[in-house]
Design a protein around this motif. Structure first.
Motif, mmCIF file in Angstrom:
data_model
loop_
_atom_site.group_PDB
_atom_site.id
_atom_site.type_symbol
_atom_site.label_atom_id
_atom_site.label_comp_id
_atom_site.label_asym_id
_atom_site.label_seq_id
_atom_site.Cartn_x
_atom_site.Cartn_y
_atom_site.Cartn_z
ATOM 1 N N UNK A 1 -1.926 -3.246 0.262
ATOM 2 C CA UNK A 1 -0.522 -3.786 -0.104
ATOM 3 C C UNK A 1 -0.287 -2.809 -1.520
ATOM 4 N N UNK A 2 -1.493 -2.612 -2.365
ATOM 5 C CA UNK A 2 -1.234 -1.721 -3.740
ATOM 6 C C UNK A 2 -0.867 -0.310 -3.138
ATOM 7 N N UNK A 3 -1.798 0.153 -2.237
ATOM 8 C CA UNK A 3 -1.564 1.639 -1.615
ATOM 9 C C UNK A 3 -0.082 1.779 -1.017
ATOM 10 N N UNK A 30 2.443 -0.242 -1.607
ATOM 11 C CA UNK A 30 3.642 -0.197 -2.519
ATOM 12 C C UNK A 30 3.618 0.898 -3.198
ATOM 13 N N UNK A 31 2.472 1.697 -3.648
ATOM 14 C CA UNK A 31 2.330 2.847 -4.679
ATOM 15 C C UNK A 31 3.317 4.001 -3.792
ATOM 16 N N UNK A 32 2.835 4.009 -2.534
ATOM 17 C CA UNK A 32 3.356 4.891 -1.917
ATOM 18 C C UNK A 32 4.843 4.998 -1.687
ATOM 19 N N UNK A 33 5.214 3.793 -1.536
ATOM 20 C CA UNK A 33 6.718 3.505 -1.283
ATOM 21 C C UNK A 33 7.590 3.868 -2.780
ATOM 22 N N UNK A 34 6.856 3.300 -3.536
ATOM 23 C CA UNK A 34 7.447 3.337 -5.092
ATOM 24 C C UNK A 34 7.483 4.872 -5.566
ATOM 25 N N UNK A 55 2.640 -10.583 -5.690
ATOM 26 C CA UNK A 55 2.927 -10.083 -6.829
ATOM 27 C C UNK A 55 3.057 -8.140 -6.937
ATOM 28 N N UNK A 56 2.182 -7.889 -6.000
ATOM 29 C CA UNK A 56 2.077 -6.439 -5.805
ATOM 30 C C UNK A 56 3.297 -5.865 -5.212
ATOM 31 N N UNK A 57 3.936 -6.620 -4.295
ATOM 32 C CA UNK A 57 5.237 -6.349 -3.743
ATOM 33 C C UNK A 57 6.532 -6.325 -4.521
ATOM 34 N N UNK A 58 6.480 -6.906 -5.498
ATOM 35 C CA UNK A 58 7.879 -7.287 -6.269
ATOM 36 C C UNK A 58 7.948 -6.178 -7.310
ATOM 37 N N UNK A 59 9.206 -5.491 -7.233
ATOM 38 C CA UNK A 59 9.545 -4.514 -7.849
ATOM 39 C C UNK A 59 11.062 -4.678 -8.106
ATOM 40 N N UNK A 60 11.477 -4.787 -9.270
ATOM 41 C CA UNK A 60 13.044 -4.998 -9.684
ATOM 42 C C UNK A 60 13.608 -3.718 -9.994
ATOM 43 N N UNK A 61 14.747 -3.702 -9.654
ATOM 44 C CA UNK A 61 15.690 -2.555 -9.892
ATOM 45 C C UNK A 61 16.493 -2.610 -11.202
ATOM 46 N N UNK A 69 8.464 -5.282 -0.799
ATOM 47 C CA UNK A 69 8.314 -6.404 -0.379
ATOM 48 C C UNK A 69 8.202 -6.556 0.992
ATOM 49 N N UNK A 70 8.852 -5.756 1.830
ATOM 50 C CA UNK A 70 8.640 -5.856 3.347
ATOM 51 C C UNK A 70 7.403 -5.279 3.677
ATOM 52 N N UNK A 71 6.551 -4.376 2.862
ATOM 53 C CA UNK A 71 5.407 -4.020 3.078
ATOM 54 C C UNK A 71 4.248 -5.340 3.064
ATOM 55 N N UNK A 72 4.637 -5.862 1.861
ATOM 56 C CA UNK A 72 3.564 -6.898 1.427
ATOM 57 C C UNK A 72 3.518 -8.030 2.509
ATOM 58 N N UNK A 73 4.892 -8.252 3.179
ATOM 59 C CA UNK A 73 4.916 -9.412 4.021
ATOM 60 C C UNK A 73 4.313 -8.948 5.425
ATOM 61 N N UNK A 74 4.393 -7.816 5.820
ATOM 62 C CA UNK A 74 3.802 -7.332 7.108
ATOM 63 C C UNK A 74 2.129 -7.362 6.797
ATOM 64 N N UNK A 75 1.613 -6.747 5.785
ATOM 65 C CA UNK A 75 0.209 -7.159 5.631
ATOM 66 C C UNK A 75 -0.229 -8.441 5.723
#
Ligand code: SF4
Length: 312
Positions: free
Chosen positions: A93-95, A97-101, A193-199, A231-237
């Motif tokens: 999930x971290x990988x 999220x990092x790639x998406x971010x 917690x790994x998937x949440x990133x605010x704008x 967020x969508x990524x962590x839900x998929x994992x």
């Protein structure tokens, strides 16, 4: 429980002792995964019976996570293997999220060290994540430190037990693992917690700290301005792991609330975990953190409604 339902539960419980090609129901009689054997390698794999997310990439990730789960458990769920699986899901999930971010416009993501506005709410975890956190605490803390953490969890649990998710979203109820603005279990923090990133950090602060804005936010049921893909990524994992363990191993993968789960696992872990591995609903007292039935959350996570997985 009806005879038919009992028979279904017995079938899923025996799945924990070995499996063959086909499909299985979870405890709610749903089938999301199909098991197949690759004719070339002879290895067993799983695929989604039908899409569970709106976006193809989410379905691919859920499928990959389910296959990883099946590969790590190797036909039998043990505590050690479920902890290993949770650690693998956390790293993936971290990988992801990092790639998406990394593809987000520069400066768009508002999260930074010391910003903790999202750590004052009910946090959903799957049982393997909860086991991994408890295991991490046991492995890394001294006896005295562990006793202090357990005591702090007990005190937080006493204050938050029975509160709704809406009531829990308050500056009065920080996550028990939040220390001086930082996560004290960062290495094993939950998938959510790994998937949440605010704008918008200002919005996060206002909706938590300003009572009228908090009330309006809770009333609306909608999410804030967050970067959606992680967020969508962590839900998929999470969905892939949950479906694999529920349908292939007959385990109760309904989401737990983090503080309540820790209260259980730090105090009487052995028997409860053993029963859970045997297919029992032994963690029922920690149930919570599950909002995946909400239409707003389904929209946020891209879920089509067939899957049910942990939310925060
Ligand atoms: S586990 Fe860590 S990141 Fe997650 S809510 Fe608690 S303090 Fe925050």
């Amino acid at each position: 429980m009806s005879q038919k339902r009992k028979a279904r539960r017995a079938r899923t419980a025996t799945a924990n002792k070995g499996r063959s090609t086909g499909s299985r129901e979870d405890a709610a009689a749903r089938v999301h995964l199909k098991v197949f054997r690759d004719p070339a390698s002879g290895r067993e794999g799983v695929t989604l019976a039908k899409p569970i997310f709106q976006e193809a990439w989410q379905n691919e990730i859920a499928t990959a996570a389910a296959n990883t789960a099946h590969g790590v458990l190797q036909g039998t769920a043990t505590l050690q293997r479920t902890v290993k699986l949770a650690r693998s899901a956390m790293a993936a999930t971290s990988r992801l999220a990092d790639g998406l971010l990394a593809r987000a416009p520069a400066g768009a993501v508002a999260c930074k060290d010391g910003c903790d506005h999202c750590c004052y709410q009910s946090v959903g975890v799957t049982p393997p994540e909860a086991f991994a956190i408890a295991d991490h605490l046991r492995q890394t803390l001294s006896e005295g430190e562990f006793a202090n953490v357990a005591s702090h969890i007990a005190s937080c649990h006493q204050r938050t037990h029975g509160l709704t998710a809406e009531e829990r979203f308050s500056p009065e109820y920080p996550c028990p693992f939040l220390h001086a603005g930082s996560c004290s279990i960062y290495e094993v923090r939950p998938l959510s917690c790994r998937g949440m990133n605010s704008l918008d950090a200002g919005e996060c602060r206002a909706r938590l700290r300003e009572p009228d804005k908090r009330a309006a936010f809770v009333e609306s049921g909608a999410g804030g301005h967050s970067f959606m893909e992680p967020i969508r990524g962590f839900h998929a994992v999470s969905a892939g792991v949950q479906l694999a363990l529920a349908e292939l191993y007959g385990l109760d993968m309904r989401p737990l609330e983090l503080t309540a789960a820790m209260q259980l696992l730090l105090n009487e872990p052995g028997a409860l975990v053993g029963e859970w591995l045997g297919g029992k609903r032994s963690l029922e007292a920690a149930r919570g953190g599950d909002s995946s039935d909400s239409p707003d959350i389904r929209e946020l996570t891209g879920t089509l409604g067939a899957g049910k997985h942990a939310s925060s």
